[in-house]
Design a protein around this motif. Structure first.
Motif, PDB file in Angstrom:
ATOM      1  N   ARG A  89       0.836  -1.198   0.000  1.00 30.69           N
ATOM      2  CA  ARG A  89       0.000   0.000   0.000  1.00 30.69           C
ATOM      3  C   ARG A  89       0.869   1.245   0.000  1.00 30.69           C
ATOM      4  O   ARG A  89       1.929   1.287   0.610  1.00 30.69           O
ATOM      5  CB  ARG A  89      -0.918   0.021   1.228  1.00 30.69           C
ATOM      6  N   LEU A  90       0.375   2.262  -0.707  1.00 30.82           N
ATOM      7  CA  LEU A  90       0.923   3.608  -0.608  1.00 30.82           C
ATOM      8  C   LEU A  90      -0.242   4.509  -0.237  1.00 30.82           C
ATOM      9  O   LEU A  90      -1.133   4.739  -1.049  1.00 30.82           O
ATOM     10  CB  LEU A  90       1.551   4.050  -1.928  1.00 30.82           C
ATOM     11  N   GLY A  91      -0.245   4.975   1.013  1.00 35.02           N
ATOM     12  CA  GLY A  91      -1.393   5.741   1.463  1.00 35.02           C
ATOM     13  C   GLY A  91      -2.633   4.864   1.450  1.00 35.02           C
ATOM     14  O   GLY A  91      -2.597   3.695   1.850  1.00 35.02           O
ATOM     15  N   PRO A  92      -3.750   5.382   0.925  1.00 34.15           N
ATOM     16  CA  PRO A  92      -4.982   4.587   0.928  1.00 34.15           C
ATOM     17  C   PRO A  92      -5.061   3.566  -0.207  1.00 34.15           C
ATOM     18  O   PRO A  92      -5.971   2.744  -0.234  1.00 34.15           O
ATOM     19  CB  PRO A  92      -6.075   5.658   0.760  1.00 34.15           C
ATOM     20  N   ARG A  93      -4.121   3.603  -1.127  1.00 31.79           N
ATOM     21  CA  ARG A  93      -4.231   2.764  -2.327  1.00 31.79           C
ATOM     22  C   ARG A  93      -3.397   1.491  -2.210  1.00 31.79           C
ATOM     23  O   ARG A  93      -2.234   1.539  -1.814  1.00 31.79           O
ATOM     24  CB  ARG A  93      -3.795   3.545  -3.558  1.00 31.79           C
ATOM     25  N   GLU A  94      -4.021   0.364  -2.566  1.00 33.04           N
ATOM     26  CA  GLU A  94      -3.313  -0.912  -2.607  1.00 33.04           C
ATOM     27  C   GLU A  94      -2.913  -1.227  -4.042  1.00 33.04           C
ATOM     28  O   GLU A  94      -3.694  -1.021  -4.972  1.00 33.04           O
ATOM     29  CB  GLU A  94      -4.198  -2.034  -2.070  1.00 33.04           C
ATOM     30  N   PHE A  95      -1.700  -1.707  -4.214  1.00 35.26           N
ATOM     31  CA  PHE A  95      -1.199  -2.088  -5.523  1.00 35.26           C
ATOM     32  C   PHE A  95      -0.949  -3.587  -5.566  1.00 35.26           C
ATOM     33  O   PHE A  95      -0.731  -4.226  -4.533  1.00 35.26           O
ATOM     34  CB  PHE A  95       0.118  -1.355  -5.830  1.00 35.26           C
ATOM     35  N   THR A  96      -0.972  -4.131  -6.767  1.00 37.30           N
ATOM     36  CA  THR A  96      -0.594  -5.515  -6.980  1.00 37.30           C
ATOM     37  C   THR A  96       0.698  -5.543  -7.775  1.00 37.30           C
ATOM     38  O   THR A  96       0.784  -4.943  -8.847  1.00 37.30           O
ATOM     39  CB  THR A  96      -1.687  -6.282  -7.752  1.00 37.30           C
ATOM     40  N   LYS A 105      10.328   3.450  -5.984  1.00 37.84           N
ATOM     41  CA  LYS A 105      11.305   3.095  -4.956  1.00 37.84           C
ATOM     42  C   LYS A 105      10.620   2.863  -3.609  1.00 37.84           C
ATOM     43  O   LYS A 105      10.941   1.903  -2.884  1.00 37.84           O
ATOM     44  CB  LYS A 105      12.368   4.190  -4.837  1.00 37.84           C
ATOM     45  N   GLU A 106       9.666   3.710  -3.277  1.00 36.43           N
ATOM     46  CA  GLU A 106       8.928   3.547  -2.019  1.00 36.43           C
ATOM     47  C   GLU A 106       8.071   2.289  -2.062  1.00 36.43           C
ATOM     48  O   GLU A 106       8.028   1.517  -1.096  1.00 36.43           O
ATOM     49  CB  GLU A 106       8.052   4.766  -1.758  1.00 36.43           C
ATOM     50  N   LEU A 107       7.388   2.054  -3.196  1.00 36.64           N
ATOM     51  CA  LEU A 107       6.542   0.866  -3.301  1.00 36.64           C
ATOM     52  C   LEU A 107       7.383  -0.406  -3.246  1.00 36.64           C
ATOM     53  O   LEU A 107       7.008  -1.381  -2.574  1.00 36.64           O
ATOM     54  CB  LEU A 107       5.747   0.914  -4.619  1.00 36.64           C
TER      55      LEU A 107
END
Length: 208
Positions: A11-18, A100-102
């Motif tokens: 997650r980055l903030g409220p958003r989830e990534f795959t 980079k953060e993700l």
């Protein structure tokens, strides 16, 4: 084609990534950037795996497909830079500056086995040159990573370049002949990727 992957949901903030990665990164593969070109060096297993991941990007429009290609301590040859690879659908609208953060939040992930069709579709070469064509790749390099962003059709039509190198490269190399494929489909700012078969690997050194 079936192969194992790990699926990560950072997650980055409220958003989830795959984020999807190969369960085992290709052992003998390099992606090298110099001033004008992007050069991929692969042996047969690596070419087949990257082709499978390229095809996976065509069927996974909501995921980032991450192919780790750099090794710890890589410095690259003089004048060149070694890169990882991320493939993603343009509809994700993911900013490479956030990668980079993700990447730092991926964790161990969950193991899965995926199946990808390796049939090579017929390409309408004339349509690629139409001004209204939207099935083009866009490239960005950030955080030692090449981002290739495109449509499902662009990924589907170009995955076969890697499978072609996997199928035919070993026979040509046995006769001391160069075997490669040129991956285009890019917009005016995108560089072609030169995919070269190599079985001349010594430890972690790049083919010469």
């Amino acid at each position: 084609m079936r192969f194992p992957v790990t699926v990560h949901r950072p997650r980055l903030g409220p958003r989830e990534f795959t984020v999807i990665r190969p369960a085992r990164p290709p052992e003998h593969a390099l992606l090298v950037e110099d001033d004008r070109f992007l050069n991929a060096y692969v042996d047969r297993p690596a070419a087949g795996l990257i082709g499978g991941l390229w095809g996976l990007a065509a069927t996974s429009p909501r995921a980032l497909v991450h192919v780790p290609l750099r090794r710890a301590g890589d410095s690259g040859d003089a004048g060149a830079r070694r890169l990882d690879l991320v493939l993603l659908h343009h509809s994700l609208q993911f900013a490479p500056s956030r990668w980079k953060e993700l990447r730092g939040r991926l964790g161990a992930g969950h193991r899965r086995t995926v199946t990808v069709c390796t049939d090579r579709p017929e390409i309408d070469w004339e349509a690629l040159h139409h001004a209204e064509n939207r099935d083009l790749f866009h490239q960005h390099v950030h955080a030692e990573t090449l981002f290739v962003t495109g449509s499902a059709r662009a990924f589907r039509e170009t995955a076969g370049h890697f499978h072609d190198v996997a199928a035919h490269g070993p026979g040509h190399t046995a006769d001391n002949r160069h075997y490669c494929a040129q991956l285009g489909h890019g917009d005016d700012s995108a560089r072609d990727i030169h995919i070269e078969y190599s079985d001349a690997w010594a430890g972690e050194a790049a083919p010469r």
